[in-house]
Scaffold this motif. Structure first.
Motif, PDB file in Angstrom:
ATOM      1  N   ALA A 122     -29.923  -8.937  56.889  1.00  0.00           N
ATOM      2  CA  ALA A 122     -30.378 -10.233  56.390  1.00  0.00           C
ATOM      3  C   ALA A 122     -29.886 -11.386  57.256  1.00  0.00           C
ATOM      4  O   ALA A 122     -30.280 -12.529  57.073  1.00  0.00           O
ATOM      5  CB  ALA A 122     -29.881 -10.427  54.949  1.00  0.00           C
ATOM      6  N   ALA A 123     -29.051 -11.089  58.217  1.00  0.00           N
ATOM      7  CA  ALA A 123     -28.421 -12.110  59.065  1.00  0.00           C
ATOM      8  C   ALA A 123     -29.434 -12.820  59.948  1.00  0.00           C
ATOM      9  O   ALA A 123     -30.527 -12.315  60.228  1.00  0.00           O
ATOM     10  CB  ALA A 123     -27.356 -11.456  59.943  1.00  0.00           C
ATOM     11  N   GLN A 124     -29.050 -14.020  60.397  1.00  0.00           N
ATOM     12  CA  GLN A 124     -29.815 -14.722  61.418  1.00  0.00           C
ATOM     13  C   GLN A 124     -29.774 -13.887  62.695  1.00  0.00           C
ATOM     14  O   GLN A 124     -28.743 -13.316  63.043  1.00  0.00           O
ATOM     15  CB  GLN A 124     -29.192 -16.095  61.676  1.00  0.00           C
ATOM     16  CG  GLN A 124     -29.857 -16.887  62.786  1.00  0.00           C
ATOM     17  CD  GLN A 124     -29.078 -18.139  63.156  1.00  0.00           C
ATOM     18  OE1 GLN A 124     -27.931 -18.312  62.746  1.00  0.00           O
ATOM     19  NE2 GLN A 124     -29.691 -19.007  63.938  1.00  0.00           N
ATOM     20  N   LYS A 125     -30.898 -13.818  63.415  1.00  0.00           N
ATOM     21  CA  LYS A 125     -30.973 -12.968  64.604  1.00  0.00           C
ATOM     22  C   LYS A 125     -31.360 -13.803  65.820  1.00  0.00           C
ATOM     23  O   LYS A 125     -32.267 -14.641  65.758  1.00  0.00           O
ATOM     24  CB  LYS A 125     -31.984 -11.852  64.384  1.00  0.00           C
ATOM     25  CG  LYS A 125     -31.597 -10.935  63.230  1.00  0.00           C
ATOM     26  CD  LYS A 125     -32.789 -10.263  62.598  1.00  0.00           C
ATOM     27  CE  LYS A 125     -32.418  -9.624  61.281  1.00  0.00           C
ATOM     28  NZ  LYS A 125     -33.584  -9.087  60.553  1.00  0.00           N
ATOM     29  N   ARG A 126     -30.666 -13.523  66.940  1.00  0.00           N
ATOM     30  CA  ARG A 126     -30.900 -14.293  68.161  1.00  0.00           C
ATOM     31  C   ARG A 126     -30.840 -13.375  69.373  1.00  0.00           C
ATOM     32  O   ARG A 126     -30.006 -12.472  69.438  1.00  0.00           O
ATOM     33  CB  ARG A 126     -29.838 -15.395  68.314  1.00  0.00           C
ATOM     34  CG  ARG A 126     -29.746 -16.320  67.100  1.00  0.00           C
ATOM     35  CD  ARG A 126     -28.683 -17.377  67.239  1.00  0.00           C
ATOM     36  NE  ARG A 126     -27.326 -16.837  67.252  1.00  0.00           N
ATOM     37  CZ  ARG A 126     -26.227 -17.570  67.044  1.00  0.00           C
ATOM     38  NH1 ARG A 126     -26.335 -18.879  66.813  1.00  0.00           N
ATOM     39  NH2 ARG A 126     -25.031 -17.016  67.075  1.00  0.00           N
ATOM     40  N   ILE A 127     -31.717 -13.633  70.333  1.00  0.00           N
ATOM     41  CA  ILE A 127     -31.679 -12.951  71.620  1.00  0.00           C
ATOM     42  C   ILE A 127     -31.556 -14.019  72.697  1.00  0.00           C
ATOM     43  O   ILE A 127     -32.414 -14.900  72.810  1.00  0.00           O
ATOM     44  CB  ILE A 127     -32.933 -12.100  71.873  1.00  0.00           C
ATOM     45  CG1 ILE A 127     -33.014 -10.957  70.850  1.00  0.00           C
ATOM     46  CG2 ILE A 127     -32.935 -11.534  73.299  1.00  0.00           C
ATOM     47  CD1 ILE A 127     -34.297 -10.137  70.944  1.00  0.00           C
ATOM     48  N   ILE A 128     -30.470 -13.941  73.466  1.00  0.00           N
ATOM     49  CA  ILE A 128     -30.214 -14.898  74.541  1.00  0.00           C
ATOM     50  C   ILE A 128     -30.288 -14.153  75.868  1.00  0.00           C
ATOM     51  O   ILE A 128     -29.482 -13.266  76.142  1.00  0.00           O
ATOM     52  CB  ILE A 128     -28.817 -15.556  74.386  1.00  0.00           C
ATOM     53  CG1 ILE A 128     -28.678 -16.186  72.990  1.00  0.00           C
ATOM     54  CG2 ILE A 128     -28.598 -16.588  75.489  1.00  0.00           C
ATOM     55  CD1 ILE A 128     -29.691 -17.263  72.678  1.00  0.00           C
ATOM     56  N   ASN A 129     -31.270 -14.507  76.669  1.00  0.00           N
ATOM     57  CA  ASN A 129     -31.423 -13.899  77.991  1.00  0.00           C
ATOM     58  C   ASN A 129     -30.878 -14.862  79.045  1.00  0.00           C
ATOM     59  O   ASN A 129     -31.319 -16.009  79.123  1.00  0.00           O
ATOM     60  CB  ASN A 129     -32.893 -13.586  78.267  1.00  0.00           C
ATOM     61  CG  ASN A 129     -33.411 -12.478  77.374  1.00  0.00           C
ATOM     62  OD1 ASN A 129     -32.713 -11.498  77.134  1.00  0.00           O
ATOM     63  ND2 ASN A 129     -34.630 -12.621  76.871  1.00  0.00           N
ATOM     64  N   ILE A 130     -29.902 -14.406  79.814  1.00  0.00           N
ATOM     65  CA  ILE A 130     -29.340 -15.249  80.868  1.00  0.00           C
ATOM     66  C   ILE A 130     -30.251 -15.136  82.087  1.00  0.00           C
ATOM     67  O   ILE A 130     -30.294 -14.123  82.773  1.00  0.00           O
ATOM     68  CB  ILE A 130     -27.892 -14.825  81.216  1.00  0.00           C
ATOM     69  CG1 ILE A 130     -27.017 -14.907  79.958  1.00  0.00           C
ATOM     70  CG2 ILE A 130     -27.343 -15.730  82.318  1.00  0.00           C
ATOM     71  CD1 ILE A 130     -26.940 -16.280  79.302  1.00  0.00           C
TER      72      ILE A 130
END
Length: 239
Positions: A122-130
């Motif tokens: 249920a958590a907030q989800k993030r994908i960070i591509n450098i």
């Protein structure tokens, strides 16, 4: 508590992020080919991302350790390589293949596994591509690197359209004093005509430290308006 999965976590930006996020009380799972004994995160996973077929299984092992009550889940695809440096006709086939695999294919597969495994959280989800400015501007001698980072930017745009519940960003972190910069300065003018510019950046103290860059990235992640920021961005726009 927040959970972070960071590739290329043993050195440079990845190591600085691991330390600073751990100091904030978050779970940090690192992926790298090797780690020092004093790596600061929750748990390191020694793994070569060139072994792309094994990435989903690796991600499964990491998710088995993540607490179900975390408030956010973040994947930071940080691992990358500048090699090969040289004009296209001189680059060896294996080096070109490894470059595209590490800079683009591995982040794509890692992101896909992350999306699938995070679906029940249920958590907030993030994908960070450098990413890199080299993905948005062509440089002589960096054809493999530029192509990989350009692909990473466009992959990020696709994810942003496909998964509205996951905030995806592709962030150029600026010019940082890491091993990658050392490798650039060790190249020849024949292979990389702009080499003198990069030597000047070092000599004139124009490079950011990994710690400074990690601090900027974390501040960006903590912004109240983070969810509405542009998918393709440059960290220097928020300093």
């Amino acid at each position: 508590m927040e959970a972070y999965i960071i590739t290329g976590a043993s050195k440079g930006i990845g190591n600085a992020l691991s330390r600073q996020l751990t100091d904030k009380g978050h779970q940090v799972y690192g992926i790298a080919r090797s780690f020092s004994e004093d790596w600061p995160g929750t748990k390191p996973f020694e793994f070569d991302l060139l072994n792309t077929s094994d990435i989903p299984e690796l991600m499964g092992r990491i998710f088995d350790l993540i607490s179900e009550d975390v408030t956010s889940l973040t994947l930071i695809n940080n691992a990358g390589t500048i090699s090969p440096i040289g004009f296209a006709e001189n680059n060896q086939a294996a080096e070109v293949s490894n470059s595209v695999t590490l800079n683009l294919t591995a982040p794509m597969i890692t992101s896909g596994a992350f999306i699938s495994l995070a679906a029940d959280f249920a958590a907030q989800k993030r994908i960070i591509n450098i990413s890199s400015g080299a993905g948005r501007k062509a440089y002589e001698g960096w054809s493999s690197y530029c192509a990989g980072k350009a692909g990473l930017d466009h992959f990020s745009l696709c994810l942003a359209k496909e998964y509205k519940d996951i905030k995806t960003m592709s962030i150029a972190p600026g010019i940082i004093d890491t091993g990658m910069q050392e490798k650039i300065r060790e190249s020849s003018e024949t292979d990389f005509p702009m080499i003198e510019n990069f030597k000047m950046y070092k000599n004139q103290g124009m490079l950011s430290t990994p710690d400074q860059t990690a601090e900027q990235l974390i501040r960006l992640l903590e912004r109240e308006d983070f969810k509405v920021l542009e998918t393709i961005t440059d960290i220097r726009d928020y300093v």
